[in-house]
Design an enzyme around this catalytic site. Structure first.
Site, mmCIF file in Angstrom:
data_model
loop_
_atom_site.group_PDB
_atom_site.id
_atom_site.type_symbol
_atom_site.label_atom_id
_atom_site.label_comp_id
_atom_site.label_asym_id
_atom_site.label_seq_id
_atom_site.Cartn_x
_atom_site.Cartn_y
_atom_site.Cartn_z
ATOM 1 N N THR A 48 59.582 51.642 81.539
ATOM 2 C CA THR A 48 58.594 51.377 82.588
ATOM 3 C C THR A 48 59.028 50.287 83.563
ATOM 4 O O THR A 48 58.357 50.093 84.588
ATOM 5 C CB THR A 48 57.251 50.984 81.954
ATOM 6 N N ASP A 121 57.426 44.806 64.422
ATOM 7 C CA ASP A 121 57.402 44.093 65.689
ATOM 8 C C ASP A 121 56.086 44.449 66.370
ATOM 9 O O ASP A 121 55.921 45.578 66.851
ATOM 10 C CB ASP A 121 58.590 44.517 66.551
ATOM 11 N N PHE A 155 53.968 35.188 73.524
ATOM 12 C CA PHE A 155 52.665 35.684 73.951
ATOM 13 C C PHE A 155 51.916 36.329 72.792
ATOM 14 O O PHE A 155 50.708 36.102 72.602
ATOM 15 C CB PHE A 155 52.842 36.693 75.090
ATOM 16 N N ASP A 242 63.503 44.930 71.011
ATOM 17 C CA ASP A 242 63.811 46.074 70.155
ATOM 18 C C ASP A 242 65.141 45.871 69.433
ATOM 19 O O ASP A 242 65.261 46.155 68.233
ATOM 20 C CB ASP A 242 63.862 47.354 70.996
#
Length: 358
Positions: A48, A121, A155, A242
């Site tokens: 994206t 994750d 975050f 990742d």
């Protein structure tokens, strides 16, 4: 386990072009002798970051169907589960049910294998931006107690703890909070820059360095907190989280086995510097830093050649801020995984963990 390979189920996103999700994890894991089964949670043309893409997101029922197909053929003898981006709260919960089912089958197995390691994750957002729907957050919170290792970024850590990381001490308080709240035994905050540190680099607006921090437990039940301070590499990357999580899956599994053979089986105490999660973070940080340096060098060369072509050949280059420039920069900024094979195979840990005490 065919031909002596370890087996991992990688539940993450898929893109045709680029290196994020399972495209960032499969090749490195294969280099490290893993037989990788991939369960795609999305199938997109590209990630994206390109601002435009086509494709589909997997539903919870589609995830279950794929898993049932594997199970019906007795193909679920995994050593490790790795999960990354999962679209939607129900799909997140379905992945949790898949892992519970895998562990239940394993416990019922006559072969007496160790419990499947789950590296989770909790991909929810970054840089103060949530890029999943809000109902995904409680869905993840319900799964964190089931995970062996979790790897939230800053975050996500702030989101899960409800506390801003404004100082270095806040990072370690957050580790304690995550464990007390979710009882996850091994936690890595993959990157954190305390917002009150005041460190700013000239171009990126980020700190000159950042902190990777972890918490694990000693055999006596006491918590061990540790951290690495690493330099920021001044470039824009996608797929870093990742890649990071996949290398955690590899190193944590292997260091856990090594520690069992070296210490546990002989009733010896594992020294702090040799605890599996400590060694994992050291190795993984070295690998990821090497890949990012290789990528940043390639991006710098691309920029230099593009500017030279403008000056010497009159070749037009899209203006910064345009969609065309964004696409070109994204294409040339993809992680240099193939070019970094030596980094995966030959880990040279040049930064050692430091241990934290309040």
């Amino acid at each position: 386990m065919p031909d002596g390979l370890y087996r991992i189920l990688d539940i993450s996103s898929h893109v045709v072009h680029g290196y994020v999700g399972n495209r960032a994890s499969t090749f490195p894991l294969q280099l490290l002798e893993w037989d990788v089964d991939v369960l795609n949670t999305v199938a997109f043309s590209n990630h994206t970051g390109y601002m435009q893409w086509k494709g589909e997101r997997a539903t919870a029922s589609q995830i279950r169907d794929i898993y049932e197909g594997l199970k019906s053929n007795t193909l679920t003898d995994y050593d490790v589960i790795l999960s990354g981006y999962i679209p939607g709260a129900e799909a997140v919960r379905e992945v949790g049910r898949v892992v519970e089912d895998l562990r239940r089958d394993q416990n019922d197995s006559p072969y007496g294998r160790d419990e499947i390691i789950w590296v989770l994750d909790p991909v929810m957002g970054d840089e103060d931006k949530l890029y999943v729907s809000p109902d995904v957050v409680p869905a993840y919170e319900s799964l964190l107690p089931l995970a062996t290792v979790i790897t939230p970024n800053q975050f996500e850590t702030e989101l899960l703890t409800g506390t801003k990381l404004t100082s270095e001490a806040d990072i370690f308080t957050a580790l304690t909070t995550l464990h007390n709240k979710f009882h996850t035994p091994n936690i890595i905050i993959s990157s954190a820059v305390p917002t009150g540190s005041g460190q700013q680099s000239s171009s990126s607006g980020k700190g000159n360095d950042f902190i990777c921090a972890g918490q694990t437990f000693r055999s006596d039940g006491s918590a061990c907190q540790f951290f690495l301070r690493l330099p920021f590499i001044d470039a824009y990357f996608t797929g870093t989280g990742d890649l990071f999580a996949s290398m955690v899956a590899d190193k944590f599994f292997k260091h856990t086995r090594r520690c069992h053979e070296t210490y546990v089986s002989k009733n010896l105490t594992i020294p702090d510097h040799d605890l599996p999660l400590v060694r994992t973070l050291e190795d993984v940080s070295a690998i990821v830093q090497a890949v990012l340096r290789k990528t940043a060098d390639a991006v710098a060369l691309y920029d230099k050649q593009a500017e030279l072509a403008v000056k010497t050949l009159g070749v037009a280059r899209p203006e910064k801020g345009t969609k065309e420039r964004r696409i070109a920069d994204m294409k040339h900024g993809e992680l240099r995984l193939i070019q970094s094979q030596d980094a995966f195979k030959n880990t040279h840990t040049n930064v050692k963990a430091q241990f934290y005490s309040a």
